[in-house]
Design a protein around this motif. Structure first.
Motif: not given
Length: 214
Positions: A20-25, A33-39
């Motif tokens: 999940k490095t891509c997710h965090i980056a 916001g915390k509920d928005v996850i683009w990847r």
């Protein structure tokens, strides 16, 4: 040099470890916001254990990871569903973008997209989504990308790539176009997504194992 017509992503499910490095980056760069996850990183798995005789078992279990964001599709249903034209596909590079000044926060695009790519910012009441890090993209005099989206450059195992679809198809000739049991049918939107499939990748007897995370 191949003329730029459409950008897209490549995923190698043999390499993705689900870190999940891509997710965090992506979240760090986009400051959403915390509920928005683009990847998002999906874990798809299944199989079972079978007792062949008392105390002796065989197993058919499997799992692999699939990092997914907007696929900047050839036929983006989010664009078709948008009543104001805020969601649009750029002619210059095929990236699907949101003009937030036109967005009314109706979420029609989110309901239409099978990949859950458009996500509402509930504080600002506007839609957000992966934009392919369009402000980062630069090409040299030969037309080659010298910078890529943050999710791609942050991946420690180089499981992600980004380029024109023509270049990606040439680079990964054995990859499939968006078809994987973990994903919606590619025929819905014709995603600009190539996948190098792991040896378990075409097994359809699994399910998304981390629904609460994605």
């Amino acid at each position: 040099m191949t003329e730029l017509t459409q950008y897209g992503f490549h995923i190698d499910t043999n390499k993705c470890s689900g870190c999940k490095t891509c997710h965090i980056a992506c979240k760090d760069r986009s400051d959403v916001g915390k509920d928005v996850i683009w990847r998002r990183v999906y874990e798809y798995g299944g199989g079972n254990f079978t007792e062949v005789k008392p105390g002796v078992f065989t197993q058919s279990t499997f799992a692999y990871y699939v990092p997914i964001s907007c696929n900047h599709c050839d036929h983006p249903v989010c664009v078709k569903a948008c009543p104001t034209g805020a969601m649009h596909k750029r002619r210059s590079d095929g990236l699907v973008q949101v003009e937030q000044n036109l967005c009314i926060g109706c979420e029609s695009c989110a309901r239409a997209c099978p990949y859950d790519a458009p996500q509402i910012d509930r504080e600002r009441k506007v839609m957000t989504k992966c934009d392919g890090c369009s402000d980062r993209l630069q090409r040299n005099a030969e037309g080659e990308l010298t910078t890529k989206p943050i999710c791609v450059t942050s991946c420690p195992l180089r499981a992600l790539d980004f380029d024109t679809m023509d270049n990606l198809i040439a680079r990964y000739p054995n990859a499939v176009r968006g078809e994987l049991p973990a994903l919606p049918s590619a025929g819905i939107t014709h995603p600009n997504l190539l996948i190098t499939v792991s040896r378990h990748g075409q097994r359809s007897d699994g399910k998304i194992m981390n629904q609460r995370e994605v």
